[in-house]
Design an enzyme around this catalytic site. Structure first.
Site, PDB file in Angstrom:
ATOM      1  N   SER A 156      -6.442  36.933  11.241  1.00 54.59           N
ATOM      2  CA  SER A 156      -7.200  36.226  10.211  1.00 54.59           C
ATOM      3  C   SER A 156      -8.672  36.250  10.575  1.00 54.59           C
ATOM      4  O   SER A 156      -9.033  36.299  11.760  1.00 54.59           O
ATOM      5  CB  SER A 156      -6.725  34.776  10.106  1.00 54.59           C
ATOM      6  N   TYR A 169      -4.620  27.277  14.750  1.00 54.20           N
ATOM      7  CA  TYR A 169      -4.522  28.477  13.920  1.00 54.20           C
ATOM      8  C   TYR A 169      -5.510  29.540  14.393  1.00 54.20           C
ATOM      9  O   TYR A 169      -5.148  30.711  14.586  1.00 54.20           O
ATOM     10  CB  TYR A 169      -4.800  28.107  12.463  1.00 54.20           C
TER      11      TYR A 169
END
Length: 274
Positions: A156, A169
Site C-alpha cells: 500500500s 497497517y
C-alpha cells in the site's frame, strides 16, 4: 491474459475487496483460481454469486475458509491447494489484511488498553507472517510449474505515507516490501521464482462486498466529484487497475524484486482530519 494455457492462481483475502475483484477477473479470463478468506459470510456470498459472473470454458474456481492467523490452518490450506492444482501453482497473490485499517473503536496508538496489542498481533500475523509462511510452503508447487511460478505481494502507499492511527497497517505494508526484496533474491537464485509487489493507492472497493451487492451499489456510489478531481489521473482507482498490474507482473519474466505503484496521485499528499 497473454498466457498460452490456463494458470493456477491462489489469492488470499479473496472474498471481498481487491481479492474478490481479482477472482472475478481471472476466472473471466479462463484460469483456475483458489481463494482463501476468514470471513465466512463473505465467502458464502462469493460462492453464491461467482457462478453468475462471465467466465471462460476453461475456468475453475474454489473458495476455502481459512483464518490466516492460524499457522496450522495455513498448512492445511496449502495441502488443499496442492490437491486442487495437482501440485502446480503459477501465481500466489498475498493480498489479505484484517480490517479496519485504523485502530478499532476510535483508539489511538497511545491507548493504554491491551486490545490495541491484540489488533497489532492480528495484522502482523495475517498481513506479514502468513505471506511468508504461505510463500515458503508453496515453493514446491511454484517450482513444479513450467516456467516456475511467481509471487505477488499486495502492499500500500501507506507504507510510505501514512495517515493518523495507521501504525499497524503501515508497518505491515512496509514490512511486506522488505519481505518481497528478500524473497526475490532467495527464491530467484535458488528456484527461478520471481517475487514482486504491487503498491495500490486509493482503490475504491466499497462495491466489492455482500452489503453492496444486497443494496445494488455500483462502483461510483459514495464517490464525489472532488474525490475524482483530487487525482491527476482524473478518477479514483478500480480493481481492474490492480488486475492489469498483476497481469503485467505475471508476464514480465525479467521483473523480480520490483514495486509497481498503482496510484492516481492523490495519496502522495497526506490529508489530515481537521
Amino acid at each position: 491474459m497473454a498466457a498460452t494455457r490456463p494458470l493456477n492462481i491462489l489469492i488470499t483475502g479473496g472474498a471481498r475487496g481487491i481479492g474478490r475483484g481479482l477472482l472475478r477477473h481471472f476466472i473471466r479470463s479462463g484460469n483456475s483460481v483458489l481463494i482463501l478468506d476468514s470471513n465466512k459470510d463473505e465467502l458464502e456470498h462469493v460462492k453464491s454469486i461467482a457462478p453468475t459472473w462471465p467466465s471462460n470454458k476453461s475456468s475453475a474456481w474454489h473458495a476455502l475458509h481459512c483464518d490466516l492467523s492460524d499457522r496450522e490452518l495455513i498448512k492445511g490450506a496449502v495441502q488443499d491447494a496442492k490437491r486442487i492444482f495437482d501440485g502446480k501453482l503459477d501465481v500466489l497473490i498475498n493480498n489479505a489484511i484484517p480490517t479496519p485499517h485504523v485502530w478499532s473503536e476510535g483508539r489511538a496508538m497511545e491507548d493504554d488498553s491491551e486490545d490495541i496489542m491484540d489488533e497489532w498481533d492480528l495484522k502482523v500475523a495475517v498481513g506479514l507472517t502468513a505471506p511468508f509462511m504461505l510463500s515458503r510452503l508453496c515453493v514446491p508447487m511454484l517450482r513444479a510449474s513450467d516456467p516456475p511460478g511467481c509471487i505477488i505481494n499486495v502492499s500500500s502507499t501507506r507504507a510510505y505515507q501514512a495517515e493518523p492511527d495507521h501504525e499497524s497497517y503501515s508497518a505491515v505494508k512496509a514490512g511486506i516490501l522488505g519481505l518481497t526484496q528478500s524473497m526475490a533474491v532467495s527464491l530467484g537464485h535458488r528456484h527461478k521464482i520471481r517475487v514482486n509487489a504491487i503498491i495500490p493507492g486509493w482503490i475504491n472497493v466499497e462495491n466489492e462486498k455482500k452489503a453492496a451487492d444486497d443494496a445494488g451499489s455500483k462502483w461510483e456510489n459514495g464517490l464525489s466529484s472532488e474525490d475524482m478531481e483530487w487525482h491527476p489521473a482524473g478518477r479514483v482507482g478500480q480493481v481492474d487497475d490492480i488486475a492489469k498490474a498483476v497481469e503485467y507482473l505475471i508476464s514480465a519474466k525479467f521483473s523480480t524484486g520490483q514495486e509497481i505503484v498503482v496510484d492516481g496521485g492523490v495519496t502522495r499528499k497526506m490529508v489530515y482530519p481537521e
